[in-house]
Write an enzyme that holds these catalytic residues in place. Structure first.
Site, PDB file in Angstrom:
ATOM      1  N   SER A  91       0.864  -1.214   0.054  1.00 37.86           N
ATOM      2  CA  SER A  91      -0.055   0.103  -0.094  1.00 37.86           C
ATOM      3  C   SER A  91       0.962   1.207  -0.144  1.00 37.86           C
ATOM      4  CB  SER A  91      -0.935  -0.105   1.109  1.00 37.86           C
ATOM      5  OG  SER A  91      -2.028  -0.975   0.797  1.00 37.86           O
ATOM      6  N   LYS A  94      -0.094   3.742  -2.868  1.00 45.99           N
ATOM      7  CA  LYS A  94      -0.920   4.871  -2.559  1.00 45.99           C
ATOM      8  C   LYS A  94      -0.328   6.259  -2.477  1.00 45.99           C
ATOM      9  CE  LYS A  94      -4.830   1.799  -0.747  1.00 45.99           C
ATOM     10  NZ  LYS A  94      -4.065   0.641  -0.503  1.00 45.99           N
ATOM     11  N   SER A 151      -5.950   3.668   3.852  1.00 46.33           N
ATOM     12  CA  SER A 151      -5.569   2.950   3.053  1.00 46.33           C
ATOM     13  C   SER A 151      -6.596   2.134   2.323  1.00 46.33           C
ATOM     14  CB  SER A 151      -4.286   1.772   3.666  1.00 46.33           C
ATOM     15  OG  SER A 151      -3.523   1.352   2.693  1.00 46.33           O
ATOM     16  N   LYS A 253       3.127   6.739   5.185  1.00 45.66           N
ATOM     17  CA  LYS A 253       2.109   5.510   4.678  1.00 45.66           C
ATOM     18  C   LYS A 253       2.529   4.192   4.958  1.00 45.66           C
ATOM     19  CE  LYS A 253      -1.380   4.220   2.507  1.00 45.66           C
ATOM     20  NZ  LYS A 253      -1.485   3.112   3.387  1.00 45.66           N
TER      21      LYS A 253
END
Length: 304
Positions: A91, A94, A151, A253
């Site tokens: 992820s 992203k 997320s 993140k």
């Protein structure tokens, strides 16, 4: 013609695997770079052409941690451990989806209060997700929190379809953008980071992305340090557990799929200095977080 669940023809996936060895050798020949350089060339693929870089899972290191520490203000690399080894970003992907969304907002191709439609394809993405339903819409500003804080994979596909038409077309645009930023060892296959053998990156490339997104879009810096938000009658907490716990951490993140282990891009500022720390391939979330915290303490000093 047979197809997999993502809608890609089966022969395409066979081609990916068959080409893995050749492409992994090509990747290994790429030169590493200091993030402070401003004359970085496009890399393997000119940004004006459709990227075709695809690497089989066997070319990616399995669960071997990689890390890098970069000065947030200058881009200088302060520490690196296997920074150019191929990993699955999960992820962390992203971050690029958000970068592309910020660019679209800046170019006035979409506005913060514009409503993006939710297709059946987007709604069917695997968790983590907001649980959007086909026929729903979501505002751009809410989608930003869905991506950065929760997320959400369904939101990632909503953004991809709104800006690029399909996940695949948007992933090509993401890879072109990666090349233009000097991310020479990154290939995006989808906007969310859901498992795909062709979704690959490195600690150095992820640090570059974190550095560039903070430098170009400082107006969104608060987004990454948001510890929770409300949407659709529910409260969602941030996946980054260092927020509010480790002094000075202000983003960015997390990421996890089985093939990647536990990943984190973190930014922190203390004592007048700032760093971006990337750790890829932690065996557990707790181990990954402890590694990031230790690197922050090493390069920024103890919290006062």
């Amino acid at each position: 013609m047979s197809s997999n669940r993502s809608g890609r023809p089966a022969f395409v996936r066979r081609l990916r695997i068959a080409s893995a060895l050749v492409l992994s050798v090509a990747l290994a020949s790429c030169q590493s770079m200091d993030l402070s350089r401003s004359d970085v060339r496009a890399g393997l693929i000119p940004p004006t052409k459709a990227p075709t870089l695809m690497v089989g899972a066997e070319a990616v290191a399995e669960r071997t941690p990689a890390s890098i520490v970069v000065d947030m203000d200058t881009g200088r690399v302060l520490q690196a451990d296997d920074p150019d080894g191929l990993r699955h970003p999960a992820s962390l992907t992203k971050l690029m989806t958000l970068y592309m969304l910020f660019e679209a907002i800046e170019a006035k191709r979409i506005g913060l209060d514009d409503a993006m439609p939710v297709t059946a394809y987007a709604a069917a993405r695997a968790p983590s997700k907001l649980g959007l339903r086909p026929g729903d819409t979501i505002r751009v500003r809410d989608a930003m929190f869905g991506l950065a804080v929760k997320s959400a994979n369904d939101v990632a596909s909503v953004v991809a379809e709104a800006l690029g038409g399909t996940d695949d077309a948007f992933a090509l645009a993401m890879t072109r953008k990666a090349r233009s930023l000097g991310m020479t060892r990154t290939n995006f296959a989808n906007p969310s980071g859901l498992p795909d053998e062709a979704q690959i990156s490195t600690a150095r490339d992820m640090a570059r992305l974190g550095y560039e997104i903070r430098k170009r879009f400082p107006q969104y810096a608060s987004l990454y340090k948001t510890e929770g938000f409300d949407y659709g009658g529910r409260h969602y907490t941030a996946t980054n557990k260092l927020l509010g716990r480790v002094a000075g951490v202000d983003g960015m993140k997390t990421g996890f799929v089985n093939a990647s282990g536990f990943n984190l891009v973190a930014s922190a500022r203390r004592n007048g200095r700032g760093v971006i720390v990337v750790v890829l391939g932690g065996r557990t979330g707790r181990e990954r977080d402890a590694s990031v915290e230790a690197l922050i303490d090493t390069y920024l000093g103890p919290a006062s």
